[in-house]
Scaffold this active site. Structure first.
Site, mmCIF file in Angstrom:
data_model
loop_
_atom_site.group_PDB
_atom_site.id
_atom_site.type_symbol
_atom_site.label_atom_id
_atom_site.label_comp_id
_atom_site.label_asym_id
_atom_site.label_seq_id
_atom_site.Cartn_x
_atom_site.Cartn_y
_atom_site.Cartn_z
ATOM 1 N N LYS A 15 -10.327 -3.537 -6.220
ATOM 2 C CA LYS A 15 -11.020 -2.285 -6.495
ATOM 3 C C LYS A 15 -10.011 -1.143 -6.638
ATOM 4 O O LYS A 15 -10.129 -0.307 -7.520
ATOM 5 C CB LYS A 15 -11.970 -2.026 -5.326
ATOM 6 N N LYS A 47 0.825 -1.204 0.000
ATOM 7 C CA LYS A 47 0.000 0.000 0.000
ATOM 8 C C LYS A 47 0.861 1.256 0.000
ATOM 9 O O LYS A 47 0.600 2.188 -0.738
ATOM 10 C CB LYS A 47 -0.948 0.006 1.202
ATOM 11 N N LYS A 104 -3.520 -8.935 -9.442
ATOM 12 C CA LYS A 104 -4.551 -9.346 -8.490
ATOM 13 C C LYS A 104 -5.795 -8.450 -8.634
ATOM 14 O O LYS A 104 -5.674 -7.233 -8.739
ATOM 15 C CB LYS A 104 -3.964 -9.204 -7.076
#
Ligand code: TRP
Length: 323
Positions: free
Chosen positions: A193, A111, A190
């Site tokens: 969203k 992230k 992967k």
């Protein structure tokens, strides 16, 4: 009977990666097990800071799950923040969690490497997740492959706590569907969203078709055999039984296959597959009182179990002075 427990992020419209990675398996488990299932809005706060968006995502995720077959008579279903005991347990667990354990978290590193500037909550996300599981005594935790490391961290934290303070927590097992690799998105990474490569379950037909028609394919010519280790084949496989999968594989091996045709078939298949659930979804949207009642009842039941584990943990740590 096993206690099967899992949570899902309310990250907007849920997609077929969520469905096959976790939701459909939870729905199957409810028949033979004690099922605990929740929408993790506390976790969502690490990346969403907008009240309206958080609320609508959370309720949408709840409706998606109910529409897809989660049965409140066979499960305990609630919104994470309606059982705030987990945040207290998070603190207790954080005192037995090494910094190094969190620093090794690949999901956190992913992230931040994508430019999210991290808050402390994002860093300690795995401890909240451990609390989610340990607060309810979950035995088995169905999750997508991307959550494997988080489950290992939960086990580490539980074992460490038990070692210091005595046997309070159930050490859970991850349940990762071995036959599924990471579910690829339309670009082959992967499905997520946040990568914008997902196929949403309940978007309108046009959007679903458009997403499927833009699945990345290679430039193999029509008269050549095709590579099956590719997102179109892998996504299509999710919707096929063994025989159908073999058939598709042999079409890939023979010359003459057009990717465009396969995509059209897949789009029809996906739309048909979710059609019955779509009707239930619409019904729920018009019966929000029912949805909220289910969640409220679920929170009450979950709260009862949470109190039990939290009290045990507090007592083991020496915190129950006034009792
Ligand atoms: N981190 C999980 C995900 O993103 C969601 C989650 C939060 C979870 N708490 C949990 C999953 C507890 C299983 C059990 O998918």
């Amino acid at each position: 009977m096993k206690r099967v427990l899992s949570g899902i992020q309310p990250s907007g419209q849920l997609h077929i990666g969520n469905y096959f990675g976790m939701m459909s398996r939870m729905i199957q488990y409810q028949e033979q097990n004690e099922l605990y299932c929740f929408i993790v809005d506390y976790h969502a706060l690490t990346t969403i800071n907008n009240r309206e968006l958080l609320q609508s995502n959370t309720l949408n995720a709840a409706m998606d799950f109910l529409a897809l077959g989660l049965d409140p008579d066979k499960s305990i279903f609630w919104i994470q923040s309606d059982v705030p005991q987990v945040t207290e347990l998070t603190w207790l667990l954080s005192t037995v969690t090494g910094m190094g354990l969190l620093e090794r978290a690949t999901s956190y590193k992913d992230k931040t490497s994508r430019g999210i500037s991290p808050n402390v909550g994002l860093f300690s996300y795995p401890i909240l997740m451990a609390a989610d599981i340990l607060c309810f005594g979950g035995d088995v935790v169905p999750v997508g492959k991307d959550q494997k490391q988080h489950l290992e961290m939960t086990r580490d934290i539980a074992q460490r706590f038990n070692k210091i303070y005595g046997n309070v927590f159930v050490v859970p097992d991850a349940d990762i569907n071995k036959s599924l690799q990471l579910i690829p998105g339309i670009d082959g990474q992967k499905m997520s969203k946040s990568y914008g490569n997902d196929i949403p379950i309940f978007a309108n037909e046009k959007i679903i078709r458009k997403r499927i028609m833009s699945i990345t394919t290679d430039s193999t010519q029509i008269d050549e055999p095709k590579d099956k280790n590719t997102p179109l084949f892998q996504i299509y496989s999710l919707f096929l039984n063994e025989n159908e999968k073999k058939e598709l594989a042999s079409r890939y091996d023979r010359p003459g296959l057009r990717y465009g045709d396969v995509k059209k078939e897949l789009a029809d298949r996906v739309i048909d597959f979710f059609q019955p659930y779509r009707e239930k979804r619409e019904y729920l949207e018009n019966h929000m009182d029912y949805v909220k009642k289910v969640l409220k009842d679920g929170a009450e039941k979950a709260s009862f179990t949470a109190d039990k584990y939290l009290t045990k943990a507090r007592t083991a740590m020496g915190l129950n002075y006034a009792k």
